[in-house]
Motif scaffolding. Structure first.
Motif, mmCIF file in Angstrom:
data_model
loop_
_atom_site.group_PDB
_atom_site.id
_atom_site.type_symbol
_atom_site.label_atom_id
_atom_site.label_comp_id
_atom_site.label_asym_id
_atom_site.label_seq_id
_atom_site.Cartn_x
_atom_site.Cartn_y
_atom_site.Cartn_z
ATOM 1 N N ARG A 119 29.603 -25.451 45.488
ATOM 2 C CA ARG A 119 28.444 -25.522 44.596
ATOM 3 C C ARG A 119 27.355 -24.590 45.090
ATOM 4 O O ARG A 119 27.046 -24.550 46.271
ATOM 5 N N ALA A 120 26.775 -23.857 44.132
ATOM 6 C CA ALA A 120 25.648 -22.983 44.448
ATOM 7 C C ALA A 120 24.508 -23.833 44.993
ATOM 8 O O ALA A 120 24.229 -24.913 44.456
ATOM 9 N N PRO A 121 23.846 -23.381 46.047
ATOM 10 C CA PRO A 121 22.778 -24.175 46.670
ATOM 11 C C PRO A 121 21.450 -24.065 45.922
ATOM 12 O O PRO A 121 20.422 -23.714 46.490
ATOM 13 N N VAL A 122 21.474 -24.352 44.615
ATOM 14 C CA VAL A 122 20.280 -24.343 43.766
ATOM 15 C C VAL A 122 20.346 -25.554 42.844
ATOM 16 O O VAL A 122 21.425 -26.089 42.580
ATOM 17 N N THR A 123 19.211 -25.986 42.327
ATOM 18 C CA THR A 123 19.170 -27.099 41.394
ATOM 19 C C THR A 123 19.992 -26.767 40.155
ATOM 20 O O THR A 123 19.887 -25.667 39.619
ATOM 21 N N ALA A 124 20.801 -27.716 39.702
ATOM 22 C CA ALA A 124 21.676 -27.537 38.536
ATOM 23 C C ALA A 124 22.585 -26.320 38.707
ATOM 24 O O ALA A 124 22.890 -25.613 37.759
ATOM 25 N N GLY A 125 23.003 -26.099 39.950
ATOM 26 C CA GLY A 125 23.826 -24.931 40.249
ATOM 27 C C GLY A 125 25.238 -25.037 39.730
ATOM 28 O O GLY A 125 25.762 -26.121 39.480
ATOM 29 N N LEU A 126 25.831 -23.904 39.579
ATOM 30 C CA LEU A 126 27.207 -23.825 39.107
ATOM 31 C C LEU A 126 28.164 -24.115 40.245
ATOM 32 O O LEU A 126 27.776 -24.157 41.413
ATOM 33 N N THR A 127 29.419 -24.337 39.898
ATOM 34 C CA THR A 127 30.465 -24.484 40.904
ATOM 35 C C THR A 127 31.433 -23.328 40.765
ATOM 36 O O THR A 127 31.634 -22.782 39.673
ATOM 37 N N VAL A 128 32.008 -22.946 41.897
ATOM 38 C CA VAL A 128 32.970 -21.854 41.918
ATOM 39 C C VAL A 128 34.251 -22.323 42.588
ATOM 40 O O VAL A 128 34.220 -23.171 43.479
ATOM 41 N N ALA A 129 35.347 -21.769 42.136
ATOM 42 C CA ALA A 129 36.647 -22.021 42.744
ATOM 43 C C ALA A 129 37.326 -20.671 42.913
ATOM 44 O O ALA A 129 37.901 -20.150 41.951
ATOM 45 N N PRO A 130 37.215 -20.068 44.102
ATOM 46 C CA PRO A 130 37.894 -18.783 44.315
ATOM 47 C C PRO A 130 39.406 -18.952 44.169
ATOM 48 O O PRO A 130 40.002 -19.814 44.803
ATOM 49 N N LEU A 131 39.992 -18.145 43.299
ATOM 50 C CA LEU A 131 41.438 -18.193 43.094
ATOM 51 C C LEU A 131 42.136 -17.150 43.950
ATOM 52 O O LEU A 131 43.250 -17.371 44.406
ATOM 53 N N THR A 132 41.499 -16.006 44.122
ATOM 54 C CA THR A 132 41.965 -15.006 45.079
ATOM 55 C C THR A 132 40.735 -14.529 45.833
ATOM 56 O O THR A 132 39.624 -14.593 45.327
ATOM 57 N N THR A 133 40.931 -14.068 47.034
ATOM 58 C CA THR A 133 39.824 -13.616 47.874
ATOM 59 C C THR A 133 40.246 -12.369 48.637
ATOM 60 O O THR A 133 41.350 -11.856 48.441
ATOM 61 N N ALA A 134 39.393 -11.942 49.541
ATOM 62 C CA ALA A 134 39.723 -10.787 50.381
ATOM 63 C C ALA A 134 40.964 -11.062 51.232
ATOM 64 O O ALA A 134 41.675 -10.140 51.619
ATOM 65 N N ALA A 135 41.232 -12.337 51.521
ATOM 66 C CA ALA A 135 42.432 -12.686 52.275
ATOM 67 C C ALA A 135 43.699 -12.471 51.448
ATOM 68 O O ALA A 135 44.776 -12.252 51.996
ATOM 69 N N THR A 136 43.564 -12.535 50.123
ATOM 70 C CA THR A 136 44.699 -12.350 49.222
ATOM 71 C C THR A 136 44.872 -10.883 48.855
ATOM 72 O O THR A 136 45.982 -10.394 48.751
ATOM 73 N N SER A 137 43.732 -10.207 48.624
ATOM 74 C CA SER A 137 43.756 -8.811 48.182
ATOM 75 C C SER A 137 42.542 -8.088 48.737
ATOM 76 O O SER A 137 41.437 -8.651 48.745
#
Length: 122
Positions: free
Chosen positions: A13-31
């Motif tokens: 979760r973004a560290p802001v009020t009413a923040g969005l959530t993220v789910a990394p599906l690929t990252t620098a470790a993948t590509s």
């Protein structure tokens, strides 16, 4: 080949009020070329103005609508549309709709996804 699933990916979760959530599906470790991140923005939520470091970003709405502000320009993205954000451009995101919004975000190179690892796990 690497396969990921939004249901099992680690959510942060973004560290802001009413923040969005993220789910990394690929990252620098993948590509070392691209990262893909699933983003959910609650009704009334968003992310204040920010940049993406060395990454270019493509926002692709899956459901709901997202307002993207870049300086004085304001665009509403809906499924079937997309936005490209170049390196160094600063944007903010807001869900002004009455339902959660869902986006796929493509980051190249994937450095932006590394920033998300510092966000709290939900």
């Amino acid at each position: 080949m690497y396969v990921a699933d939004t249901e099992t990916a680690t959510r942060r979760r973004a560290p802001v009020t009413a923040g969005l959530t993220v789910a990394p599906l690929t990252t620098a470790a993948t590509s070392d070329q691209v990262a893909v991140i699933h983003v959910e923005i609650p009704e009334g939520g968003g992310l204040p103005e920010h940049d993406h470091g060395a990454s270019q970003i493509v926002l692709i709405p899956v459901s709901g609508s997202v307002q993207v502000r870049h300086g004085q320009d304001v665009h509403t993205l809906v499924p079937g549309s997309a936005a490209h954000i170049d390196t160094g451009e600063r944007v903010s995101l807001a869900n002004l709709g009455t339902e959660p919004a869902s986006l796929m975000v493509v980051a190249s190179p994937p450095e932006f996804a590394l920033r998300l690892a510092a966000w709290p796990i939900t």
